[in-house]
Design a protein around this motif. Structure first.
Motif, PDB file in Angstrom:
ATOM      1  N   LEU A   6      26.303  -4.609  59.863  1.00  0.00           N
ATOM      2  CA  LEU A   6      27.117  -4.098  58.764  1.00  0.00           C
ATOM      3  C   LEU A   6      28.490  -4.776  58.759  1.00  0.00           C
ATOM      4  N   ALA A   7      29.062  -5.021  59.937  1.00  0.00           N
ATOM      5  CA  ALA A   7      30.349  -5.703  60.020  1.00  0.00           C
ATOM      6  C   ALA A   7      30.241  -7.116  59.446  1.00  0.00           C
ATOM      7  N   THR A   8      29.175  -7.823  59.776  1.00  0.00           N
ATOM      8  CA  THR A   8      28.979  -9.166  59.221  1.00  0.00           C
ATOM      9  C   THR A   8      28.833  -9.108  57.708  1.00  0.00           C
ATOM     10  N   PHE A   9      28.055  -8.165  57.241  1.00  0.00           N
ATOM     11  CA  PHE A   9      27.901  -7.958  55.796  1.00  0.00           C
ATOM     12  C   PHE A   9      29.261  -7.727  55.142  1.00  0.00           C
ATOM     13  N   ARG A  10      30.030  -6.851  55.723  1.00  0.00           N
ATOM     14  CA  ARG A  10      31.362  -6.537  55.187  1.00  0.00           C
ATOM     15  C   ARG A  10      32.262  -7.763  55.182  1.00  0.00           C
ATOM     16  N   SER A  11      32.181  -8.580  56.225  1.00  0.00           N
ATOM     17  CA  SER A  11      33.052  -9.754  56.306  1.00  0.00           C
ATOM     18  C   SER A  11      32.724 -10.783  55.237  1.00  0.00           C
ATOM     19  N   ARG A  12      31.512 -10.753  54.707  1.00  0.00           N
ATOM     20  CA  ARG A  12      31.092 -11.755  53.726  1.00  0.00           C
ATOM     21  C   ARG A  12      31.285 -11.304  52.278  1.00  0.00           C
ATOM     22  N   LEU A  13      31.669 -10.049  52.073  1.00  0.00           N
ATOM     23  CA  LEU A  13      31.862  -9.557  50.710  1.00  0.00           C
ATOM     24  C   LEU A  13      33.280  -9.857  50.236  1.00  0.00           C
ATOM     25  N   ARG A  14      33.404 -10.269  49.001  1.00  0.00           N
ATOM     26  CA  ARG A  14      34.698 -10.596  48.408  1.00  0.00           C
ATOM     27  C   ARG A  14      34.754 -10.074  46.980  1.00  0.00           C
ATOM     28  N   GLU A  15      35.883 -10.290  46.397  1.00  0.00           N
ATOM     29  CA  GLU A  15      36.037 -10.046  44.970  1.00  0.00           C
ATOM     30  C   GLU A  15      35.026 -10.908  44.223  1.00  0.00           C
ATOM     31  N   GLY A  16      34.201 -10.268  43.412  1.00  0.00           N
ATOM     32  CA  GLY A  16      33.237 -11.008  42.607  1.00  0.00           C
ATOM     33  C   GLY A  16      31.874 -11.201  43.230  1.00  0.00           C
ATOM     34  N   SER A  17      31.685 -10.768  44.487  1.00  0.00           N
ATOM     35  CA  SER A  17      30.366 -10.909  45.115  1.00  0.00           C
ATOM     36  C   SER A  17      29.327 -10.036  44.419  1.00  0.00           C
ATOM     37  N   GLU A  18      28.080 -10.388  44.609  1.00  0.00           N
ATOM     38  CA  GLU A  18      26.963  -9.534  44.224  1.00  0.00           C
ATOM     39  C   GLU A  18      26.328  -9.057  45.527  1.00  0.00           C
ATOM     40  N   ALA A  19      26.451  -7.755  45.794  1.00  0.00           N
ATOM     41  CA  ALA A  19      26.098  -7.198  47.097  1.00  0.00           C
ATOM     42  C   ALA A  19      24.856  -6.333  46.989  1.00  0.00           C
ATOM     43  N   LEU A  20      23.988  -6.448  47.989  1.00  0.00           N
ATOM     44  CA  LEU A  20      22.766  -5.631  48.007  1.00  0.00           C
ATOM     45  C   LEU A  20      22.529  -5.116  49.423  1.00  0.00           C
ATOM     46  N   PHE A  21      22.196  -3.838  49.521  1.00  0.00           N
ATOM     47  CA  PHE A  21      21.825  -3.221  50.796  1.00  0.00           C
ATOM     48  C   PHE A  21      20.445  -2.593  50.646  1.00  0.00           C
ATOM     49  N   GLY A  48      33.756 -17.448  49.756  1.00  0.00           N
ATOM     50  CA  GLY A  48      33.034 -16.188  49.817  1.00  0.00           C
ATOM     51  C   GLY A  48      31.628 -16.364  49.307  1.00  0.00           C
ATOM     52  N   ALA A  49      30.751 -15.598  49.869  1.00  0.00           N
ATOM     53  CA  ALA A  49      29.369 -15.667  49.462  1.00  0.00           C
ATOM     54  C   ALA A  49      29.216 -14.960  48.136  1.00  0.00           C
ATOM     55  N   SER A  50      28.630 -15.619  47.143  1.00  0.00           N
ATOM     56  CA  SER A  50      28.488 -14.999  45.838  1.00  0.00           C
ATOM     57  C   SER A  50      27.407 -13.928  45.848  1.00  0.00           C
ATOM     58  N   ARG A  51      26.378 -14.127  46.663  1.00  0.00           N
ATOM     59  CA  ARG A  51      25.285 -13.162  46.749  1.00  0.00           C
ATOM     60  C   ARG A  51      25.020 -12.878  48.225  1.00  0.00           C
ATOM     61  N   VAL A  52      25.218 -11.636  48.620  1.00  0.00           N
ATOM     62  CA  VAL A  52      25.070 -11.282  50.035  1.00  0.00           C
ATOM     63  C   VAL A  52      24.227 -10.015  50.147  1.00  0.00           C
ATOM     64  N   ALA A  53      23.281 -10.029  51.075  1.00  0.00           N
ATOM     65  CA  ALA A  53      22.409  -8.866  51.262  1.00  0.00           C
ATOM     66  C   ALA A  53      22.325  -8.495  52.728  1.00  0.00           C
ATOM     67  N   LEU A  54      22.351  -7.203  52.986  1.00  0.00           N
ATOM     68  CA  LEU A  54      22.058  -6.651  54.301  1.00  0.00           C
ATOM     69  C   LEU A  54      20.721  -5.923  54.201  1.00  0.00           C
ATOM     70  N   VAL A  55      19.767  -6.340  55.003  1.00  0.00           N
ATOM     71  CA  VAL A  55      18.414  -5.787  54.940  1.00  0.00           C
ATOM     72  C   VAL A  55      18.058  -5.231  56.319  1.00  0.00           C
ATOM     73  N   ILE A  56      17.820  -3.925  56.384  1.00  0.00           N
ATOM     74  CA  ILE A  56      17.499  -3.266  57.646  1.00  0.00           C
ATOM     75  C   ILE A  56      16.126  -2.613  57.539  1.00  0.00           C
TER      76      ILE A  56
END
Length: 966
Positions: A87-102, A32-40
Motif C-alpha cells: 500500500l505504501a508503494t501504491f501511495r508513493s506512485r499516485l499523483r495529481e492526475g493519476s488513474e488509480a485502481l485497487f 508520476g505513473a499515469s495508471r497505477v493499480a494495487l492488486v491483492i
C-alpha cells in the motif's frame, strides 16, 4: 462531513474518514505513473478457512491491468506488513492526475461498522486482535482520495462468509495456543473467539470517499454474500476480466456487463453492486494511437518502479523463451526465479533429464524458520490459466523485433476479403506493403501472406484480425487469426529504464542483480533468434555485467556501440571507468559519455557528473558535477535527483541543507528510486537535520521492503520490533527478517538470531538462534559473535563451551568495548575451564578504555586481589572511581561504596594524586600526603570539572569526578 456514503453488503452505518496526510511533493512535479493499480489476493490463510480462488483472481486481474497499461503492484497471499508495504508503494506512485485502481480478493469482515481486509497471517483471539492484525479497507480509499488522482476505482471481491463463525477446531486451537503463549488465559481466548464470531457480520459495511471521482464495486449486493466460485475464478472476477479485454468499452458499460455476467454465472443468486460518482469517461483499453502515453513507465525514462510485471506475465513469457531449448541453465534459472511457477514440474523434469539436480536449485537455508508456510490453495487453477494461455492457437509476436507473417485460413486466399477488425496494438500490411485498415476490402492473391508488426508503446495483449471472405455467389465466410502481442523475455528481464529506445518500462538494476541468470538466458536466446535486434545486444551486455561476466559484457557493449546504440555508450564508458575487462581509460570513458549525452541519453548526464565528482581523469569539481546532476534531474532522471540529495545532505560543494536533501530524495523516491527511498527513511528515522518522524521513516522503509530490498525489509522489521512508528509486533518483525535473510541480508540473520535467543514468547528457540548467528558471523555482521558467545557461555541451544565463548567474545571485542568486558569475564571464569586472570585483565583494560564502567569494576576487583596483575589497592581505588565516573548506575554506585568503605584517607589522597598526575594537573609524588601542592591541584581540578564538591576531604565522589571523562 464532506464525502459520499454507499451501502454495500450490509446495513448502513456511516464511517469516520481516516486522516491520511498527503506526501509532500512539488506541485509542478510532472513525473508520476499515469495508471497505477494495487492488486491483492489472499487465499492461503493459515489460521482461518483458506479460499481457493482469491490469489488466482488477483493474478488474473493483475495480468489484465498490466496489458491495459497499468503499473501493477501485485500482492499475493500477503501478511499484514506486506499488505501495508505494498500500500505504501501504491501511495508513493499516485499523483495529481493519476488513474488509480485497487482490487482485493480474500476474506473481508465487518466489525463495528468498519470493513477489515484479512491478511493470510491473521490469527485473532478477539475483536480487538482482529482490528490490530488486519487492514481497514477505508484506508485504501482515503489514500487514493488524498492523492489527487483524477479517478479512483475500487473493486472488492470480499463479501464472503464470516470466517470466524465456521473456524474449525484445529485452527481455533492454533489461535488459542498462540494467544496463551503470549500471556492470555484459555478462558479469555474462548470468550474472545465467541465475541469475534458474533461481532463480525456477513458481508461488508458501507464505505465513504472524498470529493474525487470514484467508483466502488462490490462482488454482491447489500446484505448478501458473494460466491467464491466453483471454477478457476469467482463469478465477479471472471466477469470483470472477460470484459476488460475489449477495447473501447467505457467503464459504466463494462460494469453493466459485469453485473449481467455475475447474475448469469450464479443463476441469479448474486448481483454485483456498483456505485459511482464518475463524471468523465474511462476506458481500460482506449481507442488511441498514443499507446506510449497510456502505458505507465514508457513516458519518462526512469520514472518506474522498475520491477517485474505480474507473476503470470513473467511466468508465461520466460517459459515461452526457454521451452524449446536443451539448456540446463535455462531450466535452472526458471526454477530458481519461479519456484511457484506454472511450469515447475516440467522444469524439474527437464533439469533431471539434462543431468542437473533440481533439489540443489530449490535448496533453502535450514537455519531459517518457515514463518509463512502456505497451503498451495488454488495453485492448480492458476497454473492451468497460464498453461492454457501459452498453448492457445495464436500468432505470438514480440514487440520491437519487426513484422511476423500471419497465416490466414485457406478461404481467405484467391478472393476478396472484407476486414471487419484490425489489431489495436499493431499494423497489418498486405503482401504489397500496403496497410490493411479496418473496414477495407482487399483482394488476396494465392500465396499472399499478410504480416503484422506491433507498435512500440504497449505491454501487449490478445488481439485479432477478423473479416469475411466474399464468395462469387454472394456468400460470406468468416476468416481471422488470433494474435498475442507480448514483451520479449529479454526486454522484460534486462530492459533499462533509462534507455530511450526501450520497449517496456524496464527493470531497475537491483531487480536485474537478483535475476541475472534468467536475464542472461533470455537475452542469449533472443540474440540467437533475432540477431539483427541491436537492443538485445545491449541488454545481454547489461545482464552479463550484472553477473560479473565482464569479458562477455564488453564484447556485446562494443558491438552495440559500433551499431549506434546510444545507451550502450554509457555502459561501455562505465566499464572503461572501472577497468572491467578493458584497460582503465578515463579519457575514453568521458568521450563515450559525451557522445551519449549529445545523442540525448539521460544516463550519460549522471555518468559525466560522477567523473567530475570523483575527479577521475579530470580535476575534482563538485560544482560541475552538480550541474550535470541538475540537468539530469530536470529531465526526470531520478538517479540524478538522488545524487543531488546526497550533495545537500553531506554538503558536497554546497552548503549543507537537509531540507533540500529531503526534497530531492522525496522526488526520487516517488519516482521509484530505491536508494533514495532507504536514505530518506534513514533521515526521518535518525532526525538527520530534519524533524525525526518514525511514521515517514516507516513509510519509506515499507516502499523499499515492498520491492524486496533486503536491508529495507530488515530496517522495517526493526521498526516493528521496537515499536517505531507502529505498534510493537514481534511476529511481523520476524517474518520480515526471514524474507530479508532469504535475500541475503546478513543483519537480518543477526536480528532474527537475537530474537530467537531472547526468550520472547513464540520465539524462544536458542538452538535455532545459534544457527542463525553462525550465518551472521559468516556474513561478518557486527555483534553476532557476542550474541553467539552468550549461548555457548550459558549452554542455551548449544553445548556449554566456555573456550568457544572466549574466542567469540575476543573476536567481537575488536570493535566492541562491551564485548571486551564479556571476554574479560569469560577468561576470569572457572566454569569448565582454567581461569586466565592475566588475559581477563587485558580485556577489562581494553573495555575500560572504551568507556565500559562495569569493566572498571571488574578490573578493580582483580587489582585489589592481585589476580592476573600486581596487587595494588590504590590502583583498585582508582578503578573503582573510574567505574563510578563513567556511569550513573545506582546499583554500581552502591557496590563501589561498599567496596571502598574500608580504604583509609591515605589511600584516597594517593588515588587523587595519581588521577591528578594522569590528567597533567599535579607533578608531585603520589605519597598520600595532603600537602599544599596537592590541595591546590585538587581544588583547581574540582572547580574546573564543576563537580560541586568540596576538595576536602577526598571521597570516592571526589575521585569519580577526577576520573570522569572530560
Amino acid at each position: 462531513m464532506s464525502g459520499r456514503f454507499w451501502t454495500v453488503c450490509a446495513i448502513s452505518i456511516p464511517l469516520a474518514v481516516l486522516s491520511v496526510p498527503a506526501l509532500a511533493q512539488d506541485a509542478d512535479d510532472p513525473s508520476g505513473a499515469s495508471r497505477v493499480a494495487l492488486v491483492i489476493g489472499n487465499s492461503a490463510y493459515q489460521n482461518v478457512t483458506p479460499l481457493p480462488n482469491p490469489a488466482n483472481d488477483a493474478e488474473l486481474i493483475a495480468e489484465k491491468l498490466w496489458e491495459s497499461g497499468f503499473e501493477v503492484i501485485e500482492s499475493i497471499d500477503s501478511d499484514r506488513e506486506t499488505m501495508l508495504a505494498d500500500l505504501a508503494t501504491f501511495r508513493s506512485r499516485l499523483r495529481e492526475g493519476s488513474e488509480a485502481l485497487f482490487f482485493y480478493a480474500g476474506h473481508g469482515v465487518q466489525v463495528g461498522g468498519r470493513n477489515y481486509l484479512l491478511p493470510v497471517s491473521v490469527a485473532p483471539a478477539s475483536p480487538e486482535d482482529l482490528r490490530a492484525q488486519s487492514v481497514d479497507a477505508q484506508l485504501f480509499v482515503d489514500i487514493m482520495d488524498a492523492s489527487g488522482a483524477r479517478l479512483n476505482i475500487v473493486l472488492l471481491d470480499a463479501c464472503r462468509n464470516n470466517p470466524f463463525t465456521e473456524i474449525d477446531s484445529e485452527d481455533a486451537e492454533d489461535i488459542a495456543t498462540r494467544a496463551i503463549t503470549v500471556g492470555q488465559s484459555r478462558q479469555e481466548v474462548e470468550r474472545g473467539l465467541t465475541l469475534l464470531s458474533e461481532a463480525s457480520s456477513g458481508g461488508l459495511a458501507e464505505m465513504t470517499a472524498g470529493d474525487s471521482e470514484t467508483m466502488i464495486s462490490f462482488a454482491t449486493a447489500p446484505g448478501a454474500v458473494a460466491f467464491d466460485g466453483t471454477g478457476r475464478h469467482s463469478p465477479y472476477t471472471a466477469s470483470i476480466a472477460e470484459n476488460m479485454d475489449e477495447p473501447g468499452v467505457e467503464l459504466a458499460e463494462l460494469f453493466r456487463r459485469v453485473r449481467g455476467g455475475v447474475r448469469e454465472r450464479t443463476d441469479g443468486l448474486q448481483i454485483a453492486w456498483t456505485t459511482s460518482t464518475l463524471e468523465n469517461p474511462f476506458y481500460f483499453k482506449p481507442d488511441t494511437d498514443d499507446l506510449r502515453g497510456s502505458t505507465t513507465g514508457l513516458g519518462v525514462e526512469g520514472d518506474t518502479l522498475g520491477g517485474l510485471p505480474p507473476r503470470r506475465i513473467v511466468d508465461r513469457t520466460f517459459w515461452r523463451a526457454i521451452r524449446d531449448t536443451d539448456r540446463l541453465d535455462a531450466f535452472e534459472a526458471y526454477l530458481r526465479t519461479r519456484p511457484d511457477g506454472a511450469f515447475v514440474d516440467e522444469a524439474v523434469a527437464r533439469i533431471a533429464a539434462l543431468g542437473g539436480d533440481p533439489d540443489a536449485v530449490l535448496a533453502t537455508d535450514p537455519a531459517l524458520p518457515d514463518l509463512s508456510a502456505q497451503a498451495q490453495v488454488g495453485q492448480t487453477a492458476s497454473k492451468a490459466d497460464v498453461i492454457e494461455r501459452l498453448d492457445r492457437d495464436v500468432h505470438a509476436v514480440p514487440i520491437g523485433v519487426g513484422p511476423r507473417d500471419l497465416d490466414l485460413p485457406a478461404t481467405a486466399s484467391d478472393g476478396w476479403v472484407y476486414v471487419s477488425r484490425t489489431p489495436r496494438l499493431g499494423e497489418v500490411r498486405g503482401a504489397d506493403g500496403s496497410v490493411i485498415d479496418q473496414g477495407s476490402v482487399h483482394y488476396m492473391q494465392p500465396g499472399d501472406v499478410p504480416e503484422f508488426e506491433p507498435f512500440v508503446g504497449s505491454n501487449g495483449g490478445l488481439e485479432a484480425l477478423e473479416g469475411l471472405a466474399l464468395g462469387q455467389d454472394g456468400a460470406t465466410d468468416p476468416v481471422g487469426v488470433e494474435i498475442e502481442v507480448y514483451v520479449d523475455a529479454c526486454d522484460m528481464l534486462a530492459g533499462n529504464p533509462y534507455d530511450s529506445e526501450r520497449v517496456t518500462a524496464g527493470t531497475r538494476q537491483f531487480i536485474l542483480d537478483r535475476n541475472f541468470d534468467a536475464a542472461i538466458v533470455a537475452c542469449e536466446l533472443a540474440v540467437d533468434r533475432q540477431p539483427e535486434v541491436v537492443r538485445f545486444w545491449a541488454q545481454l551486455a547489461r545482464a552479463y555485467r550484472a553477473a560479473g561476466r565482464y569479458e562477455e559484457a564488453r564484447e556485446w557493449q562494443v558491438k552495440a556501440v559500433e551499431a549506434g546504440y546510444v545507451n550502450a555508450m554509457v555502459y561501455l564508458g562505465q566499464m572503461h571507468l572501472d577497468g572491467q575487462a578493458v584497460a582503465q581509460d578515463f579519457a575514453r570513458a568521458y568521450e563515450l559519455f559525451e557522445a551519449a549525452e549529445e545523442a540525448g541519453d539521460i544516463a550519460a548526464l549522471t555518468a559525466l557528473a560522477w567523473v567530475h565528482r570523483a575527479g577521475v581523469g579530470v580535476p575534482q569539481d563538485y560544482a560541475v558535477a552538480r550541474g550535470f546532476y541538475e540537468q539530469g534531474a530536470a529531465r526526470r532522471n531520478d538517479w540524478a535527483m538522488t545524487n543531488l540529495a546526497e550533495f545537500y545532505q553531506k554538503g558536497l560543494g554546497v552548503e549543507r541543507s537537509p531540507e533540500l536533501a529531503e526534497r530531492w530524495y522525496l522526488q526520487a523516491a516517488n519516482s521509484g528510486e530505491l536508494t533514495a527511498q532507504t536514505r530518506l527513511a534513514r533521515m526521518y528515522q535518525d532526525g538527520d537535520g530534519i524533524p525525526q518522524d518514525f511514521d515517514k521513516a516507516r513509510f519509506w522503509f515499507e516502499t523499499a521492503a515492498s520491492r524486496g530490498v533486503p536491508n529495507g525489509l530488515t530496517r522495517l522489521g526493526i521498526m516493528y520490533e521496537q515499536g517505531q512508528g507502529t505498534a510493537t509486533d514481534v511476529e511481523a518483525a520476524a517474518r520480515l527478517y526471514v524474507r530479508a535473510a532469504r535475500a541475503g541480508d546478513g543483519e537480518a540473520y543477526f536480528r532474527l538470531g537475537r530474537l530467537y535467543a531472547s526468550r520472547t514468547p513464540l520465539f524462544d528457540d536458542p538452538a535455532r538462534a545459534a544457527l542463525l548467528l553462525e550465518r551472521a558471523i559468516e556474513k561478518r555482521v557486527y555483534g553476532a559473535e557476542r550474541e553467539l558467545a552468550k549461548l555457548h557461555e550459558t549452554g542455551r541451544g548449544v553445548p556449554k563451551d566456555m573456550a568457544r565463548a572466549r574466542d567469540l567474545y575476543a573476536a567481537a571485542a575488536e570493535g566492541n568495548p562491551w564485548a571486551a568486558r564479556d571476554a574479560g569475564r569469560a577468561f576470569a571464569s572457572d566454569d569448565g575451564v582454567e581461569p586466565d586472570f592475566a588475559r581477563a585483565a587485558e580485556w577489562y583494560r581494553r573495555a575500560v578504555e572504551g568507556g565500559v564502567p562495569w569493566a572498571a569494576w571488574d578490573l578493580a576487583k582483580l587489582t585489589e586481589a592481585g589476580r592476573g596483575v600486581d596487587r595494588d589497592r590504590v590502583g583498585a581505588l582508582v578503578l573503582y572511581a573510574t567505574a563510578l565516573g563513567l556511569s550513573d548506575d545506582q546499583n554500581l554506585a552502591r557496590l563501589v561504596g561498599e567496596a571502598t568503605a574500608g580504604y583509609d584517607d591515605v589511600a584516597f589522597v594517593t588515588a587523587a594524586q595519581r588521577l591528578l598526575a594522569a590528567s597533567g594537573d599535579f607533578a608531585g609524588a603520589a605519597d598520600g600526603v595532603l600537602g599544599p601542592g596537592t590541595r591546590q591541584a585538587l581544588a583547581e581540578a574540582v572547580a574546573a570539572r564543576n563537580a560541586g564538591l568540596p576538595p576536602e576531604p577526598v571521597t570516592i565522589e571526589t575521585l569519580a569526578a577526577l576520573a570522569a571523562p572530560r
